[in-house]
Motif scaffolding. Sequence first.
Motif, short mmCIF file in Angstrom:
data_model
loop_
_atom_site.label_atom_id
_atom_site.label_comp_id
_atom_site.label_asym_id
_atom_site.label_seq_id
_atom_site.Cartn_x
_atom_site.Cartn_y
_atom_site.Cartn_z
N GLU A 1 0.82 -1.22 0.00
CA GLU A 1 0.00 0.00 0.00
C GLU A 1 0.85 1.27 0.00
O GLU A 1 0.56 2.21 -0.72
CB GLU A 1 -0.94 -0.01 1.20
CG GLU A 1 -2.01 -1.07 1.09
CD GLU A 1 -2.83 -1.24 2.36
OE1 GLU A 1 -2.44 -0.69 3.42
OE2 GLU A 1 -3.85 -1.95 2.30
N CYS B 1 3.93 0.81 -3.38
CA CYS B 1 3.36 0.68 -4.72
C CYS B 1 2.35 1.78 -4.99
O CYS B 1 2.22 2.25 -6.12
CB CYS B 1 2.73 -0.70 -4.89
SG CYS B 1 3.86 -2.07 -4.55
N GLY B 2 1.65 2.19 -3.96
CA GLY B 2 0.63 3.22 -4.11
C GLY B 2 1.18 4.63 -4.26
O GLY B 2 0.42 5.56 -4.51
N LYS B 3 2.48 4.80 -4.10
CA LYS B 3 3.08 6.13 -4.26
C LYS B 3 3.00 6.60 -5.71
O LYS B 3 2.80 7.78 -5.96
CB LYS B 3 4.55 6.11 -3.85
CG LYS B 3 4.80 6.15 -2.38
CD LYS B 3 6.30 6.20 -2.13
CE LYS B 3 6.61 6.13 -0.66
NZ LYS B 3 8.06 6.11 -0.43
N HIS C 1 1.25 4.90 -8.47
CA HIS C 1 0.06 4.60 -9.28
C HIS C 1 -1.04 4.01 -8.42
O HIS C 1 -0.80 3.63 -7.27
CB HIS C 1 0.41 3.64 -10.43
CG HIS C 1 1.11 2.38 -9.98
ND1 HIS C 1 0.43 1.31 -9.46
CD2 HIS C 1 2.42 2.05 -9.97
CE1 HIS C 1 1.29 0.36 -9.17
NE2 HIS C 1 2.51 0.78 -9.46
N ASP C 2 -2.22 3.95 -8.99
CA ASP C 2 -3.34 3.33 -8.28
C ASP C 2 -3.04 1.85 -8.11
O ASP C 2 -2.49 1.20 -9.00
CB ASP C 2 -4.64 3.51 -9.07
CG ASP C 2 -5.09 4.96 -9.09
OD1 ASP C 2 -4.74 5.71 -8.15
OD2 ASP C 2 -5.79 5.34 -10.06
N LEU C 3 -3.42 1.32 -6.98
CA LEU C 3 -3.16 -0.09 -6.70
C LEU C 3 -4.22 -0.97 -7.34
O LEU C 3 -5.42 -0.71 -7.20
CB LEU C 3 -3.15 -0.33 -5.20
CG LEU C 3 -2.03 0.36 -4.43
CD1 LEU C 3 -2.21 0.12 -2.93
CD2 LEU C 3 -0.69 -0.15 -4.88
N THR D 1 -6.47 -4.37 -7.47
CA THR D 1 -6.95 -5.27 -6.43
C THR D 1 -6.09 -6.53 -6.49
O THR D 1 -5.62 -6.93 -7.56
CB THR D 1 -8.43 -5.65 -6.63
OG1 THR D 1 -8.56 -6.30 -7.88
CG2 THR D 1 -9.32 -4.42 -6.57
#
Length: 99
Positions: free
Chosen positions: A50, A53-55, A57-59, A61
Amino acid sequence: MKKIILFAIIAVGFIACTSQKTNKGTATKTPIKTTTPANENMAQGKVLFENNCGKCHDLPTVEKFNDEKWKSIVDWMAPKAKLTSQQADMVYLYVSNSN
């Protein structure tokens, strides 16, 4: 001049009252655990996924990809996210067990 002498006396008194003991630690007879349980690694993998990786781009599911695809994604993206191999393993553990 009296203020300097008074200050010196207070400073010496303060230094004399502080503890000079050093902490030598305590010995333990129980071994220290160097490994973490799998569920702890999964929890850390979720946080890494979270936060790192979320820095950029959108994660996606975690259900979006199968284990094989997640392995290639984690291998490809871990260096870009500056993850260590251990951190990448935790991320893979999380995504592969959550899909």
